[in-house]
Design an enzyme around this catalytic site. Structure first.
Site, mmCIF file in Angstrom:
data_model
loop_
_atom_site.group_PDB
_atom_site.id
_atom_site.type_symbol
_atom_site.label_atom_id
_atom_site.label_comp_id
_atom_site.label_asym_id
_atom_site.label_seq_id
_atom_site.Cartn_x
_atom_site.Cartn_y
_atom_site.Cartn_z
ATOM 1 N N LEU A 69 58.066 -10.681 -31.619
ATOM 2 C CA LEU A 69 56.738 -11.265 -31.815
ATOM 3 C C LEU A 69 56.642 -12.625 -31.153
ATOM 4 O O LEU A 69 55.566 -13.063 -30.764
ATOM 5 C CB LEU A 69 56.451 -11.437 -33.304
ATOM 6 C CG LEU A 69 56.273 -10.166 -34.123
ATOM 7 C CD1 LEU A 69 56.198 -10.511 -35.594
ATOM 8 C CD2 LEU A 69 55.030 -9.425 -33.696
ATOM 9 N N GLY A 70 57.762 -13.314 -31.076
ATOM 10 C CA GLY A 70 57.725 -14.645 -30.490
ATOM 11 C C GLY A 70 59.013 -15.375 -30.768
ATOM 12 O O GLY A 70 59.957 -14.817 -31.339
ATOM 13 N N GLY A 84 60.935 -21.967 -34.080
ATOM 14 C CA GLY A 84 61.803 -23.126 -33.958
ATOM 15 C C GLY A 84 63.271 -22.804 -34.194
ATOM 16 O O GLY A 84 64.147 -23.491 -33.700
ATOM 17 N N PRO A 108 64.293 -16.200 -32.529
ATOM 18 C CA PRO A 108 63.247 -15.219 -32.271
ATOM 19 C C PRO A 108 62.757 -14.547 -33.556
ATOM 20 O O PRO A 108 63.481 -14.469 -34.545
ATOM 21 C CB PRO A 108 63.930 -14.206 -31.362
ATOM 22 C CG PRO A 108 65.378 -14.349 -31.647
ATOM 23 C CD PRO A 108 65.607 -15.779 -32.017
ATOM 24 N N VAL A 109 61.526 -14.047 -33.494
ATOM 25 C CA VAL A 109 60.928 -13.338 -34.625
ATOM 26 C C VAL A 109 60.584 -11.928 -34.169
ATOM 27 O O VAL A 109 60.019 -11.742 -33.098
ATOM 28 C CB VAL A 109 59.651 -14.048 -35.108
ATOM 29 C CG1 VAL A 109 59.092 -13.361 -36.329
ATOM 30 C CG2 VAL A 109 59.930 -15.507 -35.406
ATOM 31 N N ASP A 120 57.540 -29.522 -38.365
ATOM 32 C CA ASP A 120 57.194 -28.853 -37.112
ATOM 33 C C ASP A 120 55.855 -28.133 -37.270
ATOM 34 O O ASP A 120 55.722 -26.964 -36.962
ATOM 35 C CB ASP A 120 58.295 -27.877 -36.686
ATOM 36 C CG ASP A 120 58.165 -27.472 -35.223
ATOM 37 O OD1 ASP A 120 57.375 -28.129 -34.495
ATOM 38 O OD2 ASP A 120 58.821 -26.512 -34.799
#
Ligand SMILES: *[C@@H]1O[C@H](CO)[C@@H](O)[C@H](O)[C@H]1NC(C)=O
Ligand SMILES: *[C@@H]1O[C@H](CO)[C@@H](O)[C@H](O)[C@H]1NC(C)=O
Ligand SMILES: *[C@@H]1O[C@H](CO)[C@@H](O)[C@H](O)[C@H]1NC(C)=O
Ligand SMILES: *[C@@H]1O[C@H](CO)[C@@H](O)[C@H](O)[C@H]1NC(C)=O
Ligand SMILES: *[C@@H]1O[C@H](CO)[C@@H](O)[C@H](O)[C@H]1NC(C)=O
Ligand SMILES: *[C@@H]1O[C@H](CO)[C@@H](O)[C@H](O)[C@H]1NC(C)=O
Ligand SMILES: *[C@@H]1O[C@H](CO)[C@@H](O)[C@H](O)[C@H]1NC(C)=O
Length: 816
Positions: free
Chosen positions: A504-505, A508, A511-512, A623
């Site tokens: 998904l992306g 911080g 990865p997800v 963040d």
């Protein structure tokens, strides 16, 4: 003929006896050996021996035949057959007592208790309710005793409340039926978490940790427990409460016998309601308690009301004030509230009516079922130590009288449902506020914060829906702290082995991935690429704490997995990705009209207030940025990555202050340059986001053509020149409300001011957004563009100050 008649009668008799000797009914003797099971006549339930989890010990218990790992009753929960061999035997003796023996030595491991009733040809039977009963059979000339109950397993519950089971007291025998959790998934022994009826004062249902109350369902009001006003709207079950000289108990029955349901108290101390989903043949988790902050027992301490929609959540009752203002002003509720003026104790005292309330703790209350409200009021006025009164039963016009004599504890305000409470106030306080007083203030706040009650109700409904989530219940899953762990193999399968397609992306911390569990539930899996030296136990502890953070504007952590080098966090999946996909994308941004953006800004603010102030952990996010704001199906914002700040950064930052983690463009100068962070750093990031959401432009990457300013500089210039509306995203012009836009811009600018001391606290920022606080003029923002950040921090600092000086002189010139 006579002989036939005798035979006929004999046959009739046999026919009556026959059911008693059929397969599911057991007369004295050996009922069951380990290895065999007993099934109820409809085939729903099964009684037998089992070993829980990874344990070798043998227990006698009962479970759902379709879901054998769902054990709802254990006979010898504290006395396992420990030798690991299968030599347990269940016997029924002729006095109607069940005995669990170890046949190698004939030792009795467990036995059912003697009954007050005399036994006649007793038999045992596993009923279709899951209840194991011992009853009297046909007696010698004593047919009146047939079917008389001698003992039932429902009087000795374990961790599960079954439909039809009474939870509460038999006031004549003193029998207390309560549920208590298993010690662990390997040990059904009696744990510390208990759900029971507290008989002191007016009886109420409580959830305990040892002797400490965790959650109080509140007293019964004729329909429901006042702590859960919407409970009885549950379409699956119907709850009944009985209170008389003989008994005080509640029980639930199923509205539809083909939909079965159960309530358990888990090893980590939450109450959970499940029902069986026929289509998937799985247990579906309906609800978990405590659902929110205000459900924690006495969160606001004495004489104070918790309102989850208010900021701050706690408010003293009329006539009371914080015992310690200093603490109270920083949302430390520990000391509670105390009387502002002492009572006159005269007839001139009055009462302030509160509506929609969860009634206070009734352990020190007194009640009378027949008195009416007027009599109740008079009674309360007569006794100086009476603090408040209410109706006992809110059915019909309301009836009965309930009065409190000690400090009022554990109240909350519901937006809908709840009961009326009349709180005693001295005459002077009535005059001080007049009618409505405090009450109307809090209502105004409520309306303001939630942008109208429709949205409130919508969000509450959504909140309830989001609690409904399926949970895989496998006995092999060990619960660490409060959170379920997932097997790595399950997660690998769900994410197609962390395939790039499922990615998904990149967050911080790594990865997800999107994952789909076996039961179809979608989750987001964060694969931590941590090199932090943090110990495993500490990490687990931290994750356990984070799991307790519950707020509708925070992404919910569902579980985690730590195996070898892999550290995975499993979150709820957000179908609408993150805010940056909408705000900064020309084709998508028109989907976010002004109302949605306004709602999103508020949601983020509320989530931050919770993180900074209301949660016990007081977390600084560090963040915050639009890509960390996820959107659910209804475009409600949810802050993600929140607790990780605490988990992973504490060590690093302390060990190495030069190593600044975060995202340029969202960092205030004191953080970017000096590595100093505080809540005010989050406020800065919040301000940047507000301006981005309003303008649809990225702070970093935006350069205003004339002055080469970043977004903050641009916004400030327009503000100073009295043209703030020019900042607004072009696609919003029709849907916006000008005053709201201007207020948002002003709050945004206040949050990004150069000096941290000048920026408002998050709770103040929320009041400002609601227009409940006068807005000061913003001072110059801290503005610099990322491309200007040189490798050497000191020169950056110089540059920052230069920039601001330039800007000041520029704008003064412009103004003229
Ligand atoms: C256990 O009791 C039964 C019946 O009373 C008897 O037959 C058996 O020998 C006993 N076993 C032992 C090991 O004592
Ligand atoms: C049996 O019941 C009596 C009275 O109800 C109680 O005092 C006793 O502790 C019980 N014994 C067991 C083994 O449960
Ligand atoms: C229950 O009480 C124990 C001991 O006071 C405490 O350590 C634990 O955190 C409590 N559990 C919950 C869920 O609050
Ligand atoms: C009970 O539930 C079953 C399965 O969901 C459904 O088919 C049936 O119509 C329900 N009966 C009633 C009376 O609601
Ligand atoms: C706490 O806040 C109240 C109301 O805003 C204010 O009157 C009071 O002076 C404050 N007290 C302290 C100790 O900060
Ligand atoms: C309850 O109130 C009624 C009416 O005032 C009275 O007759 C009755 O004795 C009271 N019951 C108790 C238990 O105090
Ligand atoms: C007031 O109520 C308390 C608590 O029930 C009781 O102990 C006390 O005697 C009462 N006082 C009077 C004057 O009735």
């Amino acid at each position: 003929m006579e002989i036939f008649r005798v035979l006929y009668l004999y046959c009739l008799l046999l026919c009556f006896i026959k059911p008693i000797t059929s397969r599911d009914i057991i007369t004295p003797g050996i009922l069951l050996r380990d290895g065999k099971t007993l099934v109820s006549s409809s085939g729903l339930f099964e009684l037998g021996f089992f070993s829980p989890g990874s344990s070798n010990a043998r227990y006698l218990g009962a479970w759902y035949k379709k879901s054998p790992s769902t054990i709802f009753w254990v006979a010898n929960r504290d006395k396992p057959l420990n030798n690991g061999r299968r030599n347990g035997v269940l016997q029924l003796n002729d006095r109607g007592i069940l005995l669990l023996l170890d046949y190698t030595n004939n030792n009795t491991v467990w036995s059912s208790n003697y009954s007050l009733n005399r036994a006649y040809n007793p038999f045992a039977q596993l009923l279709d309710s899951g209840n194991l009963v011992v009853k009297n059979g046909y007696g010698s000339g004593n047919s009146g005793n047939l079917d008389q109950l001698l003992w039932q397993s429902f009087d000795h519950p374990c961790d599960t409340i079954m439909p039809g089971m009474k939870v509460g007291w038999d006031q004549e025998t003193g029998l207390d039926r309560f549920v208590s959790c298993w010690k662990s998934s390997d040990d059904p022994g009696r744990g510390d978490y208990v759900i029971k009826i507290d008989r002191r004062g007016y009886p109420q249902s409580v959830q305990l940790n040892g002797s400490k109350v965790m959650v109080r369902a509140g007293p019964w009001n004729g329909f429901t427990f006042t702590g859960f006003p919407n409970h009885n709207q549950n379409p699956v079950m119907n709850v009944e409460f009985v209170l008389n000289e003989k008994e005080v108990y509640y029980k639930f029955d199923l509205m539809n016998n083909s939909v079965f349901s159960r309530i358990i108290v888990t090893t980590w101390g939450t109450g959970q309601i499940f029902y069986w989903e026929i289509q998937t043949s799985r247990w579906q988790l309906v609800t978990t308690s405590p659902p929110d902050l205000c459900d924690n027992y006495a969160w606001c301490r004495a004489n104070s009301i918790c309102n989850i929609d208010n900021i701050p959540v706690c408010e003293c009752l009329r006539g009371y004030e914080p015992k310690n203002f200093k603490e109270w002003n920083v949302s430390d509720w520990y000391s509670g509230c105390t009387r502002r003026v002492s009572l006159d104790c005269e007839a001139s005292d009055g009462f302030k009516k509160y509506t929609g309330i969860k009634l206070p703790d009734t352990t020190s209350s007194w009640y009378n079922k027949t008195m009416n409200l007027e009599e109740c009021k008079r009674l309360c006025l007569q006794n100086c130590s009476c603090k408040a009164y209410s109706n006992l039963d809110s059915k019909d016009e309301g009836s009965g009288c309930l009065v409190w004599f000690e400090e009022l504890l554990d109240m909350r305000q519901f937006p809908a449902g709840g009961q009326d409470l009349y709180v005693r106030v001295p005459a002077s306080e009535i005059d001080l506020f007049g009618n409505g007083g405090h009450g109307s203030i809090s209502k105004k706040k409520l309306a303001g914060i939630m942008v109208g009650s429709v949205v409130t109700i919508f969000i509450i409904i959504f909140g309830l829906i989001s609690i409904k989530r399926r949970r895989k219940l496998k006995k092999s899953e060990k619960e660490v702290m409060d959170l379920p762990t997932f097997d790595l193999s399950i997660i690998a399968k769900a994410t197609s082995n962390f395939s790039i397609i499922n990615k998904l992306g990149e967050g911080g911390f790594g990865p997800v991935y999107k994952g789909t569990l076996e039961d179809g539930k979608e989750v987001a899996v964060k694969r931590l690429s941590t090199k932090s030296g943090q110990g495993l136990e500490e990490l687990k502890n931290e994750v356990g704490l984070i799991a307790k953070l519950q707020h509708r504007n925070l992404v919910k952590l569902l579980g985690f997995c730590i195996e070898g080098k892999e550290k995975l966090l499993i979150y709820e999946y957000m179908p609408n990705k993150s805010l940056d996909h909408f705000v900064f994308d020309k084709s998508q941004s028109s989907l976010l009209d002004w109302l949605k953006r306004w709602n999103i800004i508020h949601g983020i603010a509320r989530g931050l207030v919770y993180l900074h102030i209301d949660s016990r952990l007081r977390i600084i996010h560090r963040d915050l940025k639009t890509s960390n704001i996820l959107l659910d199906a209804y475009m409600n914002p949810k802050i993600s990555d929140f607790g990780l700040a605490r988990t992973f950064w504490d060590d690093q930052v302390e060990a190495n202050t030069n190593k600044v983690v975060g995202t340029y463009g969202y960092m205030p100068p004191e953080y970017a340059v000096h590595g100093q962070f505080s809540m005010k750093s989050d406020i800065f990031s919040f301000g940047v986001m507000v301006l981005e959401i309003v303008s649809g432009k990225k702070n970093r990457g935006f350069a205003d053509p004339e002055y080469n300013l970043n977004l903050l500089g641009h916004a400030w210039r327009l503000w100073i020149q009295g043209r703030p509306m020019e900042l607004l995203d072009e696609c919003l012009n029709e849907s916006c409300i000008e005053s709201e836009v201007i207020r948002c811009i002003q709050v945004g600018l206040l949050c990004v001011q150069q000096r941290a001391e000048d920026r408002p606290d998050m709770s103040v920022a929320v009041l400002m957004l609601n227009g409940e606080k006068l807005l000061p003029q913003p001072k110059v923002p801290a503005f610099y563009t990322a491309s200007d950040i040189p490798p050497n921090p000191t020169s950056l600092e110089q540059k920052c100050t230069q920039f601001s000086q330039n800007e000041i002189s520029q704008t003064t010139l412009e103004g003229r």
